[in-house]
Design an enzyme around this catalytic site. Structure first.
Site, short mmCIF file in Angstrom:
data_model
loop_
_atom_site.label_atom_id
_atom_site.label_comp_id
_atom_site.label_asym_id
_atom_site.label_seq_id
_atom_site.Cartn_x
_atom_site.Cartn_y
_atom_site.Cartn_z
N HIS A 56 63.99 47.00 30.67
CA HIS A 56 62.93 47.76 30.01
C HIS A 56 62.49 48.91 30.91
O HIS A 56 62.87 48.97 32.09
CB HIS A 56 61.73 46.85 29.67
CG HIS A 56 61.05 46.24 30.86
ND1 HIS A 56 61.15 44.91 31.17
CD2 HIS A 56 60.28 46.79 31.82
CE1 HIS A 56 60.45 44.66 32.26
NE2 HIS A 56 59.92 45.79 32.68
P1 TYD Z 1 59.50 40.05 30.66
O1 TYD Z 1 58.79 41.37 30.72
O2 TYD Z 1 60.55 39.90 29.60
O3 TYD Z 1 60.11 39.68 32.07
P2 TYD Z 1 61.23 40.46 32.90
O4 TYD Z 1 61.05 41.91 32.66
O5 TYD Z 1 60.98 40.07 34.30
O6 TYD Z 1 62.57 39.97 32.47
O7 TYD Z 1 58.40 38.92 30.50
C1 TYD Z 1 58.74 37.59 30.15
C2 TYD Z 1 57.60 37.02 29.35
O8 TYD Z 1 56.44 36.89 30.17
C3 TYD Z 1 57.22 37.87 28.16
O9 TYD Z 1 56.93 37.01 27.08
C4 TYD Z 1 55.95 38.55 28.60
C5 TYD Z 1 55.35 37.58 29.58
N1 TYD Z 1 54.56 38.21 30.66
C6 TYD Z 1 53.18 37.99 30.70
O10 TYD Z 1 52.60 37.32 29.84
N2 TYD Z 1 52.47 38.55 31.71
C7 TYD Z 1 53.04 39.29 32.69
O11 TYD Z 1 52.35 39.79 33.62
C8 TYD Z 1 54.47 39.51 32.62
C9 TYD Z 1 55.16 40.35 33.67
C10 TYD Z 1 55.18 38.95 31.60
#
Ligand code: TYD
Length: 138
Positions: A56
């Site tokens: 992302h």
């Molecule tokens: P995601 O952004 O997909 O993780 P990464 O980019 O590390 O692969 O986040 C995974 C899940 O966690 C998604 O459902 C959003 C949630 N999340 C939170 O609730 N709070 C946070 O601070 C973060 C970073 C993610």
């Protein structure tokens, strides 16, 4: 689209205090060291070696990543070019500005990725679709 110059994104040194009596190292990030106020801290761990995280970009959020333990690669993409940077030291960090697509991969066993970020969690700041990222006006 304004392309962020990802060649300028480099690992930055974090202050390391080595113990004179051989008791190990201590690293510290003081207020004002990063170009943003830290509003949130989260960390990734137990990531299987064949998994990737990230995938992302952020519209506004800035982020500082540290491999607290182990190693992983951060692939940076500005919509035009890509490069990969390995994080494998707890006293080096990677500052990722907004407008950069990132993927984290090749996690070693026991790797921990600490993330210091400039904003509270806000899903509307995420661009999770690469085609949308390529056409987004940052
Ligand atoms: P995601 O952004 O997909 O993780 P990464 O980019 O590390 O692969 O986040 C995974 C899940 O966690 C998604 O459902 C959003 C949630 N999340 C939170 O609730 N709070 C946070 O601070 C973060 C970073 C993610």
């Amino acid at each position: 689209m304004q392309y962020i110059n990802i060649d300028k994104i480099a690992l930055t040194e974090i202050t390391k205090i080595s113990d004179p009596d051989g008791r190990g190292n201590l690293s510290v990030i003081e207020k004002d060291v990063l170009p943003f106020e830290i509003k949130r801290v989260y960390y990734l761990y137990d990531v299987p070696s064949d998994s990737s995280r990230g995938g992302h970009a952020h519209k506004e959020l800035k982020q500082f990543l540290i491999a607290l333990s182990g190693s992983f690669d951060v692939v940076l993409d500005n919509g035009k070019t890509r490069r990969s940077i390995t994080l494998n030291r707890p006293n080096k960090g990677l500052l990722i500005p907004s407008g950069v697509w990132r993927e984290l991969e090749n996690f070693s066993a026991g790797a921990v990725c600490l993330s210091l970020v400039s904003a509270e969690y806000d899903e509307t700041d995420y661009i999770r679709n690469y085609d949308e990222f390529k056409t987004f006006e940052f």
